[in-house]
Design an enzyme around this catalytic site. Structure first.
Site, PDB file in Angstrom:
ATOM      1  N   ASP A 224      26.231 -19.761  19.800  1.00 43.40           N
ATOM      2  CA  ASP A 224      25.533 -20.932  20.351  1.00 43.40           C
ATOM      3  C   ASP A 224      25.704 -20.835  21.858  1.00 43.40           C
ATOM      4  OD1 ASP A 224      24.701 -23.318  21.382  1.00 43.40           O
ATOM      5  OD2 ASP A 224      25.912 -24.576  20.041  1.00 43.40           O
TER       6      ASP A 224
ATOM      7  N   TYR B 153      10.797 -28.728  30.540  1.00 45.67           N
ATOM      8  CA  TYR B 153      10.914 -27.309  30.175  1.00 45.67           C
ATOM      9  C   TYR B 153      10.640 -26.445  31.405  1.00 45.67           C
ATOM     10  CZ  TYR B 153       9.674 -22.798  28.085  1.00 45.67           C
ATOM     11  OH  TYR B 153       9.593 -21.458  27.785  1.00 45.67           O
TER      12      TYR B 153
ATOM     13  N   ASP C 268      22.751 -15.267  17.818  1.00 46.52           N
ATOM     14  CA  ASP C 268      21.819 -16.369  17.559  1.00 46.52           C
ATOM     15  C   ASP C 268      22.568 -17.496  16.875  1.00 46.52           C
ATOM     16  OD1 ASP C 268      18.402 -16.234  17.415  1.00 46.52           O
ATOM     17  OD2 ASP C 268      19.408 -17.926  16.467  1.00 46.52           O
TER      18      ASP C 268
HETATM   19  N1  LIG Z   1       6.709 -18.060  23.248  1.00 44.11           N
HETATM   20  C1  LIG Z   1       6.273 -18.283  24.451  1.00 44.11           C
HETATM   21  O1  LIG Z   1       5.088 -18.540  24.674  1.00 44.11           O
HETATM   22  C2  LIG Z   1       7.215 -18.202  25.624  1.00 44.11           C
HETATM   23  C3  LIG Z   1       6.660 -18.171  26.899  1.00 44.11           C
HETATM   24  C4  LIG Z   1       7.498 -18.109  28.005  1.00 44.11           C
HETATM   25  C5  LIG Z   1       8.868 -18.071  27.827  1.00 44.11           C
HETATM   26  N2  LIG Z   1       9.384 -18.125  26.566  1.00 44.11           N
HETATM   27  C6  LIG Z   1      10.839 -18.097  26.440  1.00 44.11           C
HETATM   28  O2  LIG Z   1      11.189 -16.977  25.645  1.00 44.11           O
HETATM   29  C7  LIG Z   1      12.418 -17.258  24.960  1.00 44.11           C
HETATM   30  C8  LIG Z   1      12.204 -16.993  23.476  1.00 44.11           C
HETATM   31  O3  LIG Z   1      11.140 -17.822  23.025  1.00 44.11           O
HETATM   32  P1  LIG Z   1      10.477 -17.651  21.581  1.00 44.11           P
HETATM   33  O4  LIG Z   1       9.055 -17.986  21.731  1.00 44.11           O
HETATM   34  O5  LIG Z   1      10.889 -16.387  20.988  1.00 44.11           O
HETATM   35  O6  LIG Z   1      11.208 -18.894  20.830  1.00 44.11           O
HETATM   36  P2  LIG Z   1      11.582 -19.095  19.293  1.00 44.11           P
HETATM   37  O7  LIG Z   1      11.805 -20.553  19.128  1.00 44.11           O
HETATM   38  O8  LIG Z   1      10.570 -18.435  18.427  1.00 44.11           O
HETATM   39  O9  LIG Z   1      12.975 -18.301  19.141  1.00 44.11           O
HETATM   40  C9  LIG Z   1      14.105 -18.746  19.841  1.00 44.11           C
HETATM   41  C10 LIG Z   1      15.369 -18.148  19.238  1.00 44.11           C
HETATM   42  O10 LIG Z   1      16.473 -18.659  19.993  1.00 44.11           O
HETATM   43  C11 LIG Z   1      17.459 -19.142  19.078  1.00 44.11           C
HETATM   44  N3  LIG Z   1      18.239 -20.226  19.702  1.00 44.11           N
HETATM   45  C12 LIG Z   1      17.829 -21.481  19.998  1.00 44.11           C
HETATM   46  N4  LIG Z   1      18.837 -22.187  20.517  1.00 44.11           N
HETATM   47  C13 LIG Z   1      19.924 -21.362  20.577  1.00 44.11           C
HETATM   48  C14 LIG Z   1      21.262 -21.519  20.996  1.00 44.11           C
HETATM   49  N5  LIG Z   1      21.719 -22.696  21.470  1.00 44.11           N
HETATM   50  N6  LIG Z   1      22.088 -20.459  20.927  1.00 44.11           N
HETATM   51  C15 LIG Z   1      21.646 -19.279  20.420  1.00 44.11           C
HETATM   52  N7  LIG Z   1      20.399 -19.073  19.978  1.00 44.11           N
HETATM   53  C16 LIG Z   1      19.542 -20.113  20.044  1.00 44.11           C
HETATM   54  C17 LIG Z   1      16.666 -19.596  17.862  1.00 44.11           C
HETATM   55  O11 LIG Z   1      17.477 -19.680  16.701  1.00 44.11           O
HETATM   56  C18 LIG Z   1      15.588 -18.531  17.780  1.00 44.11           C
HETATM   57  O12 LIG Z   1      16.023 -17.408  17.042  1.00 44.11           O
HETATM   58  C19 LIG Z   1      12.768 -18.703  25.287  1.00 44.11           C
HETATM   59  O13 LIG Z   1      13.695 -18.740  26.341  1.00 44.11           O
HETATM   60  C20 LIG Z   1      11.436 -19.277  25.735  1.00 44.11           C
HETATM   61  O14 LIG Z   1      11.607 -20.387  26.579  1.00 44.11           O
HETATM   62  C21 LIG Z   1       8.594 -18.175  25.461  1.00 44.11           C
END
Ligand SMILES: NC(=O)c1ccc[n+]([C@@H]2O[C@H](COP(=O)([O-])OP(=O)(O)OC[C@H]3O[C@@H](n4cnc5c(N)ncnc54)[C@H](O)[C@@H]3O)[C@@H](O)[C@H]2O)c1
Length: 267
Positions: free
Chosen positions: A65, A161, A39
């Protein structure tokens, strides 16, 4: 032993510091895998790895990253060193910045493309290089990419997105094809999660209300539930269990697939 058992498997989960990634790391560990969390947020990632260790799992954290080639070049050998191999890569990290197209900010769009598309593509690249024959963990494996229901429907306020998640879907399919054709022994699949009230999901509901697309965040959530045959929002565990399945031998003849985990919203 169940075909869903991951005992002895070694997994890297990107964005595992919170939200879906944290839940995926926990579910992989519950299924028996040793897990490294990668992360950009060291505080979150370390805390999550510590909690997993506390529950008896083999877990650790590496800084990552996903948009940086150099970062991947450090993280993959570090993960292999910690785990003693690598069989599963979950490309989960992603970002969402809500905007109407008419107000699109080019920098925000570039950032989403960079993290969600380039970051996932680099994850596939480095996963392949590690797990294909001759690689430092060259026994094949499974890659699971986290796309979104946004790749399958038209929801207002998340155009770029959604485009990035459609790109994740295509990346998955071409990656599966290349892996098969070139004998890498790595299956590549994706999940399309529905809305889950993580920090990202809750912020999205807030943001589409702020844009005036819904009367309130609650109304936005209500509209999503209304579109969902199973009649509720997704939970982190719903997504995590689907990832465990795709990573397991239960999915041994599945590659290039996108699995909706959205209560039927995107059908
Ligand atoms: N929450 C939803 O409703 C939802 C729905 C569909 C898809 N998603 C996808 O699920 C995945 C996780 O979403 P979430 O809701 O847990 O998001 P979140 O924002 O709660 O968590 C995302 C995590 O990714 C990390 N991150 C961000 N940029 C990064 C980088 N450049 N390198 C490494 N780590 C990085 C952040 O630090 C965080 O820990 C994402 O790809 C999101 O698009 C989420």
């Amino acid at each position: 032993m169940s075909v869903y058992d991951l005992t002895g498997r070694k997994a890297l989960v990107t964005g595992g510091g919170r939200g879906l990634g944290e839940g995926i790391a926990q579910a992989l560990a519950r299924a028996g895998a040793a897990v490294v969390i990668g992360d950009i947020r060291e505080d979150l990632g370390k805390a999550c790895a510590d909690a997993l260790q506390g529950s008896g799992a083999t877990a650790d954290f590496v800084p990552l990253d996903i948009t940086s080639e150099a970062s991947w070049e450090r993280a993959i050998p570090a993960a292999i060193g910690i785990l003693g191999g690598l069989d599963i890569v979950v490309n989960n990290a992603g970002i969402e910045i809500t905007s109407l197209l008419v107000d699109l900010d080019a920098e925000d769009a570039r950032r989403m493309l960079e993290v969600n598309v380039l970051g996932t593509a680099l994850g596939i690249k480095h996963g392949f290089r590690a797990m294909r024959p001759g690689g430092p963990a060259g026994e094949g494996g499974a890659i699971v990419n986290v796309a979104s229901v946004a790749a399958t429907i038209a929801f207002p306020g998340i155009a770029v997105y959604s485009a990035t998640k459609s790109a994740v879907d295509r990346l998955t399919r071409v990656a599966a094809m290349e892996s098969g054709k070139l004998g890498y022994g790595v299956r590549v699949n994706s999940v399309y999660p529905g809305l889950v009230p993580t920090e990202m999901g809750a912020q999205l509901a807030q943001d589409v209300a702020t844009l005036g697309l819904f009367a309130s965040p609650q109304a936005a959530v209500g509209a999503v539930v209304e579109l969902t045959p199973l009649g509720r929002l997704g939970e982190v565990a719903d997504m995590a269990d689907a990832v465990v399945f795709l990573a397991s031998d239960g999915a041994r003849f599945i590659t290039g697939a996108g699995l909706p985990v959205d209560g039927g919203m995107g059908m």
